[in-house]
Scaffold this active site. Structure first.
Site, PDB file in Angstrom:
ATOM      1  N   ASP A  10    -113.934 -33.395  23.235  1.00 24.40           N
ATOM      2  CA  ASP A  10    -113.112 -33.392  22.036  1.00 24.40           C
ATOM      3  C   ASP A  10    -114.053 -33.146  20.851  1.00 24.40           C
ATOM      4  O   ASP A  10    -115.254 -33.357  20.955  1.00 24.40           O
ATOM      5  CB  ASP A  10    -112.418 -34.755  21.938  1.00 24.40           C
ATOM      6  CG  ASP A  10    -111.739 -34.954  20.612  1.00 24.40           C
ATOM      7  OD1 ASP A  10    -110.952 -34.072  20.212  1.00 24.40           O
ATOM      8  OD2 ASP A  10    -112.001 -35.992  19.959  1.00 24.40           O
ATOM      9  N   ARG A  11    -113.518 -32.695  19.728  1.00 23.54           N
ATOM     10  CA  ARG A  11    -114.381 -32.429  18.563  1.00 23.54           C
ATOM     11  C   ARG A  11    -114.346 -33.605  17.565  1.00 23.54           C
ATOM     12  O   ARG A  11    -115.297 -34.363  17.461  1.00 23.54           O
ATOM     13  CB  ARG A  11    -113.925 -31.118  17.887  1.00 23.54           C
ATOM     14  CG  ARG A  11    -114.941 -30.556  16.902  1.00 23.54           C
ATOM     15  CD  ARG A  11    -114.369 -29.399  16.089  1.00 23.54           C
ATOM     16  NE  ARG A  11    -113.475 -29.885  15.037  1.00 23.54           N
ATOM     17  CZ  ARG A  11    -112.741 -29.102  14.245  1.00 23.54           C
ATOM     18  NH1 ARG A  11    -112.767 -27.784  14.401  1.00 23.54           N
ATOM     19  NH2 ARG A  11    -111.977 -29.623  13.305  1.00 23.54           N
ATOM     20  N   ASP A  12    -113.212 -33.756  16.869  1.00 22.62           N
ATOM     21  CA  ASP A  12    -113.116 -34.750  15.794  1.00 22.62           C
ATOM     22  C   ASP A  12    -113.079 -36.175  16.356  1.00 22.62           C
ATOM     23  O   ASP A  12    -112.218 -36.506  17.167  1.00 22.62           O
ATOM     24  CB  ASP A  12    -111.865 -34.491  14.954  1.00 22.62           C
ATOM     25  CG  ASP A  12    -111.838 -33.075  14.374  1.00 22.62           C
ATOM     26  OD1 ASP A  12    -112.908 -32.560  14.012  1.00 22.62           O
ATOM     27  OD2 ASP A  12    -110.744 -32.482  14.302  1.00 22.62           O
ATOM     28  N   TYR A  21    -107.422 -34.083   9.846  1.00 20.51           N
ATOM     29  CA  TYR A  21    -107.062 -32.735   9.411  1.00 20.51           C
ATOM     30  C   TYR A  21    -108.161 -32.117   8.550  1.00 20.51           C
ATOM     31  O   TYR A  21    -107.909 -31.586   7.471  1.00 20.51           O
ATOM     32  CB  TYR A  21    -105.710 -32.731   8.678  1.00 20.51           C
ATOM     33  CG  TYR A  21    -104.598 -33.339   9.507  1.00 20.51           C
ATOM     34  CD1 TYR A  21    -104.157 -32.703  10.676  1.00 20.51           C
ATOM     35  CD2 TYR A  21    -104.010 -34.538   9.159  1.00 20.51           C
ATOM     36  CE1 TYR A  21    -103.153 -33.262  11.460  1.00 20.51           C
ATOM     37  CE2 TYR A  21    -103.004 -35.104   9.931  1.00 20.51           C
ATOM     38  CZ  TYR A  21    -102.585 -34.463  11.077  1.00 20.51           C
ATOM     39  OH  TYR A  21    -101.583 -35.013  11.847  1.00 20.51           O
ATOM     40  N   ASN A  53    -107.474 -30.353  19.725  1.00 16.74           N
ATOM     41  CA  ASN A  53    -106.110 -30.235  19.180  1.00 16.74           C
ATOM     42  C   ASN A  53    -106.228 -30.074  17.672  1.00 16.74           C
ATOM     43  O   ASN A  53    -106.791 -30.948  17.012  1.00 16.74           O
ATOM     44  CB  ASN A  53    -105.304 -31.521  19.450  1.00 16.74           C
ATOM     45  CG  ASN A  53    -104.796 -31.639  20.873  1.00 16.74           C
ATOM     46  OD1 ASN A  53    -104.929 -30.718  21.678  1.00 16.74           O
ATOM     47  ND2 ASN A  53    -104.208 -32.790  21.189  1.00 16.74           N
ATOM     48  N   CYS A  99     -96.187 -27.039  23.526  1.00 11.29           N
ATOM     49  CA  CYS A  99     -96.967 -25.957  24.135  1.00 11.29           C
ATOM     50  C   CYS A  99     -97.622 -26.435  25.428  1.00 11.29           C
ATOM     51  O   CYS A  99     -97.495 -27.595  25.807  1.00 11.29           O
ATOM     52  CB  CYS A  99     -98.037 -25.505  23.150  1.00 11.29           C
ATOM     53  SG  CYS A  99     -99.206 -26.830  22.774  1.00 11.29           S
ATOM     54  N   CYS A 101    -100.918 -26.265  25.758  1.00 11.19           N
ATOM     55  CA  CYS A 101    -102.343 -26.503  25.481  1.00 11.19           C
ATOM     56  C   CYS A 101    -102.639 -27.770  24.696  1.00 11.19           C
ATOM     57  O   CYS A 101    -103.794 -28.204  24.655  1.00 11.19           O
ATOM     58  CB  CYS A 101    -102.973 -25.287  24.805  1.00 11.19           C
ATOM     59  SG  CYS A 101    -102.050 -24.529  23.455  1.00 11.19           S
ATOM     60  N   LYS A 103    -103.481 -31.289  24.138  1.00 10.09           N
ATOM     61  CA  LYS A 103    -103.859 -32.400  25.020  1.00 10.09           C
ATOM     62  C   LYS A 103    -102.821 -33.510  24.907  1.00 10.09           C
ATOM     63  O   LYS A 103    -102.407 -33.816  23.793  1.00 10.09           O
ATOM     64  CB  LYS A 103    -105.239 -32.968  24.617  1.00 10.09           C
ATOM     65  CG  LYS A 103    -106.408 -32.016  24.830  1.00 10.09           C
ATOM     66  CD  LYS A 103    -107.720 -32.602  24.318  1.00 10.09           C
ATOM     67  CE  LYS A 103    -107.809 -32.602  22.810  1.00 10.09           C
ATOM     68  NZ  LYS A 103    -109.125 -33.026  22.264  1.00 10.09           N
ATOM     69  N   ASP A 128    -111.985 -39.373  21.946  1.00 11.01           N
ATOM     70  CA  ASP A 128    -111.731 -40.669  21.301  1.00 11.01           C
ATOM     71  C   ASP A 128    -110.259 -41.059  21.306  1.00 11.01           C
ATOM     72  O   ASP A 128    -109.877 -42.033  20.668  1.00 11.01           O
ATOM     73  CB  ASP A 128    -112.254 -40.651  19.856  1.00 11.01           C
ATOM     74  CG  ASP A 128    -111.463 -39.716  18.963  1.00 11.01           C
ATOM     75  OD1 ASP A 128    -111.086 -38.620  19.445  1.00 11.01           O
ATOM     76  OD2 ASP A 128    -111.211 -40.074  17.801  1.00 11.01           O
TER      77      ASP A 128
HETATM   78 MG   LIG Z   1    -110.593 -36.762  18.516  1.00 16.13          MG
HETATM   79 ZN   LIG Z   2    -100.986 -25.776  21.957  1.00 19.99          ZN
END
Ligand SMILES: [Mg+2]
Ligand SMILES: [Zn+2]
Length: 176
Positions: A10-12, A21, A53, A99, A101, A103, A128
């Site tokens: 995951d990124r954020d 955001y 996401n 969708c 995609c 998660k 996280d």
């Molecule tokens: Mg995250």
């Molecule tokens: Zn999606």
């Protein structure tokens, strides 16, 4: 040389601080333990991918170009440490778009498996949120939650305070 294996991150809130955001590359701050963890994983043969996401796009908070510029900035930030990502998968949809995609739906993991040629059965997801662990559970991988929370979800094998401890856990699990 150890066998390559897939680690989806995951990124954020996992690699960088979750600013909710995030729409400006200048707001990108790496979390403690992130570089350390990514280096350890890379040195152990992990092929690193990002699965993020970004419903801020679908909600109209920012556009795809902005989201891509943040990914580009993250890539540049990690490059001096010799960290590269084999694939960056991004879901731009809002939850109500239903969708394949977002998660924990499996779409982005399937994308990473296809991009790397690596097996999801031998993969890891680090994130996280419960939806990150859910992605692991939905695709046959193992999930690690970076969190202070301790409740274990289906597919979750460990709770780590940062990416560094998550990497230690994965390395130990693969050595035994
Ligand atoms: Mg995250
Ligand atoms: Zn999606």
């Amino acid at each position: 040389m150890s066998e390559p294996f897939l680690v989806m991150l995951d990124r954020d809130g996992t690699i960088n601080v979750d600013k909710h955001y995030l729409a400006d590359p200048a707001g990108l701050d790496l979390l403690p333990g992130a570089v350390d963890g990514l280096v350890k994983l890379r040195d152990a043969g992990a092929v690193l991918c990002i699965v993020t996401n970004q419903s801020g796009i679908g909600r109209g908070y920012f556009d795809r170009t902005t989201a891509d510029s943040i990914n580009d900035a993250l890539v540049e930030m990690l490059k001096p440490h010799g960290i590269t990502f084999a694939h960056i998968a991004l879901c731009p949809h809002a939850p109500d778009e239903v969708c394949e995609c977002r998660k924990p739906a499996p779409g982005m993991a399937l994308e990473c498996a296809q991009a790397t040629g690596l097996a999801l059965a031998d993969s890891w997801v680090i994130g996280d949120k419960a939806s990150d662990v859910g992605l692991a559970n939905n695709t046959g991988g193992r999930g690690i939650l970076i969190s202070g929370e301790t409740d274990i979800q289906a597919g979750q094998v460990f709770t780590a305070p940062s990416l560094s401890e998550a990497a230690d856990y994965i390395l130990q699990a693969r050595a035994s």
